[in-house]
Scaffold this motif. Structure first.
Motif, mmCIF file in Angstrom:
data_model
loop_
_atom_site.group_PDB
_atom_site.id
_atom_site.type_symbol
_atom_site.label_atom_id
_atom_site.label_comp_id
_atom_site.label_asym_id
_atom_site.label_seq_id
_atom_site.Cartn_x
_atom_site.Cartn_y
_atom_site.Cartn_z
ATOM 1 N N SER A 1 11.648 -3.086 -12.652
ATOM 2 C CA SER A 1 10.909 -3.873 -11.669
ATOM 3 C C SER A 1 9.591 -3.213 -11.309
ATOM 4 O O SER A 1 9.503 -1.971 -11.195
ATOM 5 N N GLY B 1 4.844 -4.976 -4.836
ATOM 6 C CA GLY B 1 4.907 -4.667 -6.265
ATOM 7 C C GLY B 1 3.543 -4.347 -6.846
ATOM 8 O O GLY B 1 3.391 -3.422 -7.653
ATOM 9 N N VAL C 1 7.813 -8.568 -3.792
ATOM 10 C CA VAL C 1 7.557 -8.507 -5.238
ATOM 11 C C VAL C 1 6.067 -8.618 -5.548
ATOM 12 O O VAL C 1 5.511 -7.812 -6.299
ATOM 13 N N THR D 1 8.442 -3.184 -8.493
ATOM 14 C CA THR D 1 8.599 -2.629 -7.148
ATOM 15 C C THR D 1 9.201 -1.230 -7.152
ATOM 16 O O THR D 1 9.302 -0.603 -6.092
#
Length: 258
Positions: free
Chosen positions: A46, A85, A81, A48
């Motif tokens: 991810s 992110g 996100v 993140t």
């Protein structure tokens, strides 16, 4: 040259990947669901996750950041996100010494701008959704990381990047896959762009977006959505959907996936 593409299994990245492959360039592909691509480096994880991003940015020359929710979602998900992110991506790139990051912004960052000819690419934000707010925020983050750390950051306000334009509105917003390849290639190779916001659209007959900023980086569009006009039978937008850049997204409920 090694280029990291986040969100590499997503729609835009899937169209871009074959168009960005060339001799002497390695694509490193990052996504939650690892894309399968021969000859590329593939990572699962991810945007993140700082540890994932530290590994992903190691020995990378440029980052094409496409990862995140691509449509409206809850505020919590959108903020985590798309906004957090992006900050994680930019900080990992900074720490790794990556000199160039291309951020996927959107027309929805200015969705409440009124439709007009040659809307400048750097028009101040007027988002139409939580998604649009997140795109305005990533542009601001890109500006910060350029000004603080000297990174080259290009934010592309993408219209609609699909094989074919999606509906009547798409006849103005369409970015053809081939033009997308040409545009991102220009962003990757133009010498020292600094911080830029540009439109990501083709030179459509019904285009309302300025291409001057993208053309200044060497982009040249060869496609026009008008060739699909006869195939589109849906009614043209009316009311606010016709008045504003964001079209029907200016009237849809906030925070509900669409």
């Amino acid at each position: 040259m090694r280029v990291l593409i986040t969100g590499a299994a997503g729609g835009v990245a899937t169209l871009l990947r074959p168009r960005l492959r060339q001799a002497g360039r390695t694509l490193r592909l990052l996504d939650l669901a690892g894309p399968h691509a021969d000859g590329d480096e593939v990572l699962n994880g991810s945007v993140t996750d700082p540890e994932v991003m530290a590994v992903a940015c190691h020995d990378v020359d440029a980052v094409v950041h496409l990862g995140g929710h691509s449509r409206e979602n809850s505020w919590a998900q959108t903020a985590e996100v798309n906004i957090t992110g992006t900050q994680v991506v930019l900080d990992a790139a900074r720490t790794a010494g990556v000199s160039r990051v291309i951020l996927a912004s959107s027309n929805h960052a200015v969705g409440f701008r009124e439709v007009t000819e040659d809307l400048p690419a750097d028009s101040t934000p007027r988002p139409d959704t939580f998604y649009g707010v997140s795109k305005a925020a990533i542009e601001a983050l890109g500006s910060l990381y350029h000004s603080r750390f000297g990174m080259d950051v290009v934010c592309i306000r993408i219209g609609s990047c699909f094989e074919r334009p999606p509906g009547v509105r798409g006849l103005a917003t369409w970015l053809s896959p081939d033009d997308a390849g040409r545009l991102f290639e220009a962003c990757l190779t133009f010498p020292s762009p600094g911080y830029r916001i540009i439109w990501g659209v083709s030179d459509n007959t019904r285009r309302i977006y300025s291409l001057a900023e993208a053309e200044a980086l060497g982009y040249k569009s060869f496609d026009d959505a008008e060739k699909f006009a006869d195939e589109i039978t849906a009614a043209a937008p009316t009311g606010d959907a016709a008045r504003y850049v964001g079209g029907p997204f200016t009237t849809t409920p906030l925070g509900i996936p669409n």
